[in-house]
Every structure is written in structure tokens, then in C-alpha cells.
Scaffold this active site. Structure first.
Site, PDB file in Angstrom:
ATOM      1  N   ILE A 153       0.841  -1.203   0.000  1.00 19.07           N
ATOM      2  CA  ILE A 153       0.000   0.000   0.000  1.00 19.07           C
ATOM      3  C   ILE A 153       0.876   1.253   0.000  1.00 19.07           C
ATOM      4  CG2 ILE A 153      -1.552   1.395   1.449  1.00 19.07           C
ATOM      5  CD1 ILE A 153      -2.965  -1.122   2.226  1.00 19.07           C
ATOM      6  N   CYS A 376      33.552   6.862  17.116  1.00 13.02           N
ATOM      7  CA  CYS A 376      32.478   7.633  17.746  1.00 13.02           C
ATOM      8  C   CYS A 376      32.251   7.180  19.187  1.00 13.02           C
ATOM      9  CB  CYS A 376      31.216   7.580  16.908  1.00 13.02           C
ATOM     10  SG  CYS A 376      30.221   9.056  17.168  1.00 13.02           S
ATOM     11  N   GLN A 380      34.704   7.730  22.432  1.00 17.71           N
ATOM     12  CA  GLN A 380      34.311   8.259  23.739  1.00 17.71           C
ATOM     13  C   GLN A 380      34.636   7.264  24.852  1.00 17.71           C
ATOM     14  OE1 GLN A 380      30.162   9.248  23.127  1.00 17.71           O
ATOM     15  NE2 GLN A 380      30.632  10.967  21.770  1.00 17.71           N
ATOM     16  N   GLU A 400      25.950  10.784  28.743  1.00 13.73           N
ATOM     17  CA  GLU A 400      24.863  10.047  28.105  1.00 13.73           C
ATOM     18  C   GLU A 400      24.401   8.867  28.967  1.00 13.73           C
ATOM     19  OE1 GLU A 400      26.040   8.366  24.305  1.00 13.73           O
ATOM     20  OE2 GLU A 400      24.045   7.610  23.875  1.00 13.73           O
ATOM     21  N   HIS A 498      33.145   9.313  11.874  1.00  9.90           N
ATOM     22  CA  HIS A 498      32.947   7.976  11.294  1.00  9.90           C
ATOM     23  C   HIS A 498      33.663   7.912   9.940  1.00  9.90           C
ATOM     24  CE1 HIS A 498      29.643   6.597  13.959  1.00  9.90           C
ATOM     25  NE2 HIS A 498      29.344   7.879  14.028  1.00  9.90           N
ATOM     26  N   GLU A 500      34.340   5.518   8.144  1.00  4.86           N
ATOM     27  CA  GLU A 500      33.796   4.465   7.268  1.00  4.86           C
ATOM     28  C   GLU A 500      32.829   5.013   6.225  1.00  4.86           C
ATOM     29  OE1 GLU A 500      33.622   4.509  10.528  1.00  4.86           O
ATOM     30  OE2 GLU A 500      31.568   4.334  11.263  1.00  4.86           O
TER      31      GLU A 500
HETATM   32  N1  GLN Z   1      26.120   8.169  21.637  1.00  7.80           N
HETATM   33  C1  GLN Z   1      27.265   8.947  21.360  1.00  7.80           C
HETATM   34  C2  GLN Z   1      26.916  10.407  21.104  1.00  7.80           C
HETATM   35  O1  GLN Z   1      25.794  10.736  20.850  1.00  7.80           O
HETATM   36  C3  GLN Z   1      28.031   8.376  20.195  1.00  7.80           C
HETATM   37  C4  GLN Z   1      27.279   8.400  18.907  1.00  7.80           C
HETATM   38  C5  GLN Z   1      27.810   7.452  17.873  1.00  7.80           C
HETATM   39  O2  GLN Z   1      28.556   6.529  18.159  1.00  7.80           O
HETATM   40  N2  GLN Z   1      27.400   7.631  16.628  1.00  7.80           N
HETATM   41  O3  GLN Z   1      27.770  11.273  21.143  1.00  7.80           O
END
Ligand code: GLN
Length: 526
Positions: A153, A376, A380, A400, A498, A500
Site C-alpha cells: 500500500i 564515535c 568516547q 549520556e 565515522h 567508514e
Molecule cells: N552516543 C554517542 C553520542 O551521541 C556516540 C554516537 C555514535 O557513536 N554515533 O555522542
């Protein structure tokens, strides 16, 4: 502008995106300029808020667009950079039409799916197709992949828009490729009935498949092709067998052997050109080495990390090294298992689940000289690990994840951001690399641009402490830390970005190249 429409029949997950990307590559090998549009008939505005475990990786574009993973396939196969308008969703289309209605643009009219939604769809396709490449030139050919399966649909308005487009375009500017499943019965015979039904569904919508790509485990022979040709109103030369191959980058070559280039030339009235074969040489280069990389992650689902998987493959090919990936569940693996691998990679991610396991993996890699690449969230967490185990801040954590000493903190511009859709630090940002570092050795240039997707960063209050204790922030965007590394380790690199997303078979990403090379060196010393 010529359009190649790609629809799917029978079921999803047949590799329609790879087929579309491969069609593009075949044309690009002949010197045509190719661009691509992906239509996703869901109501979300973009893929950014969607669970990657259900829909696969969220791919990030240079302009910060959070899009379907197929755009990653297009970029990798076509070696181009796309922008957000190249991913059209029902959500985007309706939002624009409803905004126009509220503004009064349709004053007096009844706003309807036909013509208002279909007009908007056509406008979106044309706008994306006509977008100029960075050299100021436009594409010759635009691929338009319609997500989902014919008969859904949700995809009806899109297929209706395509039916209208066909009538509006000159005859040789349009061709429709239908990708369908050719299953085997228990006797091992290939069955064409599902294909017949899905072509019938197309016909009911006023569309005709000029080319059928049949996906099967084993190649489709002349007998099956004859049957499809007879039932689906197309010449046998329009039936292309696409059997499963070991590596997706070989798909263009296989479809080329099946005569797809000729079929396309006929329909689009293209001159017959000799194909450049460098892509084929590149993707079939022999492996002389093999390394095994452990990826410690929350989801063991490969689709979630497609770009990482591909970036490792690109780097591996360039180094004639096959990269075998072992997925370790961050919540279950034993640290001592890591000894068995040539390198450890921690991918990006969100939320608390599995982070302690990832931190342990980073500690193991750091203390045992195992090549490490953190991306990323992986970047961290390497900062958190260093804070806890080198600086002695036992409760170090990212904001976070909750309470503790926040060595990773919310980006200042994120304060007060309430909406989750499209509000992270997204897309291209540049970083300046420090001389004499591993990052400089890998990139070989001072200024780099990479793609981002995050809300948190290294807390500026701790930067000096980290650097003093030996964690080198080797790339920075002003006061924002973009890369971390250790001088005392054979290969320990983490990036807030990133890399990649910019890796291509033709241009492997520098951090990945360095990582695979280090894995190889590590294997040799074992
Ligand atoms: N959660 C982390 C942040 O928001 C890393 C994000 C991620 O790995 N793309 O900064």
C-alpha cells in the site's frame, strides 16, 4: 536526463540496492555520469530516528542527512557523494505538501494524493536527479530505486508518480528494471511463478518491466529465461540472471556477463562504449594474507555496521589482506577471548547497554598492544577507559550514560535540544591534524573532513589532564577533540567521526588502512 527505475517483486531483502548500485557502476565504467535516488515509502522523515536493528545502519551524508543504507551502497559503487534530497520518504513528501496547504498555496483546491502528492514526488525525483556534482556538471543518468515490494500500500503513490513520469519522458529516457526472486522447489527446479505474479502486480499499476533481474542461488538457465520472457512480455535478452556471488562488488561484473549493458543501451539508446575494467581488476585482486578482527558490539547484526564492514574490506583489498570479522556480544564475551584476534574494533552506538564490556575490551587492547580502532562511541569509551584506568577517576563516564564524573559531556549547542530527529552534530566537519602523530602519518595532510553523528564530546575541562598523562588528541576542531591515540602503543586510534562513511573500494579510508596493516603486523609477531 535518463531515468532507470528499479522496483522489487516477491519480497524485500533481495539485494535491490546492490543491483541498482551495480547498474550504476556498469554505466560509470562506460564513462556515463550516474546519480541515484532512493525512495523509502515509510512515514518517517528520515532514517535517523529508526532502530538500526530493524532497518540496518543509518548512513550519514556529507550534508548531515541521516539516510537509508542503500545510499551508502550508491556512494561506494559510484564513488560519488550524495545529499539528503536523494533519499525521498513518504514523510518528507507529505510534510512539504501539508506545509504548502497551510501556506495557502493550493487555495480553493482539494488537496489529494493525485495530483498533489504525485506531483511533489516527481518534483523531488527531478530535483535530486538534476543536482550538480561538485564540478558543476549534472548526471547523464539517474537511478531511482523504489523501496519495498510492488503491491505494498505504502509504495502506491510513488509507483503512480513513476507511471506518470514515463508518459512525460521521451521514449529513450526511461527504463524499468524489476528485481525479483527466482526460488528453487524441493526438486531443485527454478520457479518463475512468483515473478509472473509480481509482474502482473506491476501491470495493474500501469507499469511494464523492460528488464527483469532474477535473484537466485544458482544461475538461471535459458529454459527459465524463456519462460519468464514468455509470461512477462519481454525479450529473453531482457532477463538477467543474478545469482548470489561471494562479494557484492562482483555483482556488476556478473550482470555485465549476462548482457545487461547491451539491454540498457538498447532501451536508453546509448552509444556502445568500451567499458573501463579497472573496477573489476580492483575487486578481484587476490588475497595473500588474512587477519581476524573482533568487533565488540551490542547488536550482532551485520546490517547495522555495513559501512564498517565494507571499509575493512576496502582496506583489506588494498593490502591484499582478507579481513575476517568476528562479532562479539559486548554483554557476553570474555576478555581473554580477545587474545585470539589480530585487532579489536569498537563501533559507534547509543545508550548504556554493553558499554562496560566495550570498556574492558579497550583496556585489554591498550594494555596488551593489540591494534585498536574506536569509532564515535568507541572513541568516547576509550577516553572513559583512559580516565578510569590511567588517570584513576574511578567513576569516569559519559554524560549520556548517567551519573559519575563526566569526562564525556553534552555538546554545548545540544543544551535544550528536545527533538531527536536530525538534531545531532551531523555530517562533514573538518579537523586539524597535529604533526608527528599517527593520524598525520595515516592521512598525510593537515586538514581533513570527515562525517559525524554525535551529541557528546570530550569534556574540555579534562583535555589537559588527558594530554598530560599521554593520551594524544591528534586531531581537533577548535576545542573539540576529533582523534585520540597513544604514542606508546603499536596502533591505538580512535575517532569522534565515522571515517567508514567516506571509504570506497577505490579510496580506502586512512584509519582503516592503518588498522588492517597493524593487524597484519600483529599477526606476524604472534
Ligand atoms: N552516543 C554517542 C553520542 O551521541 C556516540 C554516537 C555514535 O557513536 N554515533 O555522542
Amino acid at each position: 536526463m535518463k531515468y532507470i527505475i528499479i522496483t522489487g517483486g516477491v519480497m524485500s531483502g533481495l539485494g535491490k540496492g546492490i543491483t541498482a548500485a551495480s547498474v550504476g557502476r556498469i554505466l560509470k565504467n562506460r564513462g556515463y555520469r550516474v546519480t541515484a535516488v532512493k525512495i523509502d515509502p515509510y512515514l518517517n522523515i528520515d532514517a535517523g530516528t529508526m532502530n538500526p536493528a530493524q532497518h540496518g545502519e543509518v548512513f550519514v551524508l556529507k550534508d548531515g542527512g541521516e539516510v537509508d543504507l542503500d545510499l551508502g551502497n550508491y556512494e561506494r559503487f559510484l564513488d560519488i557523494e550524495l545529499t539528503s534530497p536523494h533519499n525521498i520518504t513518504t514523510g518528507k513528501v507529505y510534510r512539504t505538501v501539508i506545509e504548502k496547504e497551510r501556506r495557502g498555496d493550493f487555495l480553493g483546491e482539494t488537496v489529494q494524493i493525485i495530483p498533489h502528492i504525485t506531483d511533489q514526488i516527481k518534483a523531488c525525483i527531478r530535483q535530486a536527479a538534476e543536482e550538480e556534482f561538485p564540478d558543476g556538471k549534472k548526471a547523464d543518468i539517474c537511478l531511482v530505486e523504489v523501496g519495498g515490494t510492488v503491491g505494498d500500500i505504502e509504495s502506491m503513490p510513488f509507483l503512480e508518480a513513476i507511471r506518470q513520469m514515463r508518459g512525460e519522458l521521451p521514449e529513450h529516457d526511461y527504463v524499468l528494471i524489476h528485481v525479483t526472486l527466482i526460488p528453487e522447489d524441493t526438486m531443485g527446479d527454478l520457479k518463475t511463478k512468483p515473478t509472473q505474479h509480481s509482474v502482473k502486480a506491476l501491470r495493474e499499476l500501469g507499469l511494464h518491466a523492460e528488464i527483469i533481474v532474477g535473484r537466485s542461488e544458482r544461475p538461471i538457465g535459458a529454459h527459465t529465461k524463456r519462460k519468464i520472457s514468455a509470461f512477462c512480455d519481454l525479450p529473453q535478452t531482457g532477463v538477467i540472471s543474478a545469482a548470489t556471488v561471494p562479494d557484492i562488488y562482483e555483482v556488476p561484473m556478473e550482470m555485465e556477463k549476462e548482457g545487461l549493458a547491451d539491454a540498457l543501451s538498447t532501451h536508453l539508446n546509448l552509444e556502445k562504449r568500451e567499458a573501463d575494467s579497472s573496477w573489476y581488476r580492483l575487486v578481484t585482486k587476490e588475497y595473500t594474507n588474512r587477519v581476524t578482527v573482533a568487533i565488540v558490539s551490542k547488536y550482532g547484526i551485520e546490517d547495522v555496521y555495513i559501512s564498517i564492514k565494507e571499509a575493512l574490506k576496502h582496506a583489506g583489498r588494498a593490502l591484499s589482506t582478507e579481513v575476517k570479522i568476528v562479532w562479539l556480544d559486548a554483554e557476553r564475551f570474555e576478555t581473554c577471548q580477545l587474545k585470539d584476534y589480530d585487532g579489536v574494533l569498537i563501533p559507534g552506538g547509543f545508550g548504556k547497554r554493553g558499554i562496560e564490556g566495550k570498556i574492558e575490551a579497550i583496556r585489554f587492547a591498550r594494555e596488551n598492544n593489540v591494534p585498536f580502532l574506536g569509532l564515535c562511541l568507541g572513541f568516547q569509551l576509550c577516553v572513559v577507559e583512559f580516565a578510569r584506568n590511567v588517570l584513576g577517576i574511578a567513576d569516569a563516564i559519559s554524560e549520556e550514560m548517567g551519573g559519575g564524573t563526566h569526562v564525556i559531556a553534552l555538546l554545548p549547542e545540544q543544551e535544550g535540544v528536545k527533538e531527536l530527529g536530525g538534531t545531532m552534530r551531523l555530517g562533514d566537519y573538518s579537523a586539524e591534524i597535529r604533526d608527528g602523530t599517527l593520524a598525520m602519518k595515516l592521512y598525510g595532510q593537515k586538514m581533513i573532513t570527515e562525517r559525524h553523528r554525535h551529541r557528546y564530546e570530550v569534556n574540555p575541562r579534562f583535555i589537559e589532564k588527558f594530554e598530560h598523562a599521554g593520551l594524544i588528541f591528534s586531531a581537533k576542531n577548535k576545542n573539540r577533540m576529533e582523534c585520540a591515540e597513544l604514542a606508546t602503543h603499536p596502533f591505538f586510534l580512535a575517532t569522534q567521526f565515522h571515517p567508514e562513511f567516506k571509504s570506497r573500494p577505490t579510496h580506502p579510508s586512512p584509519p582503516y588502512l592503518g588498522f588492517v596493516e597493524a593487524c597484519r603486523a600483529n599477526k606476524r609477531t604472534k
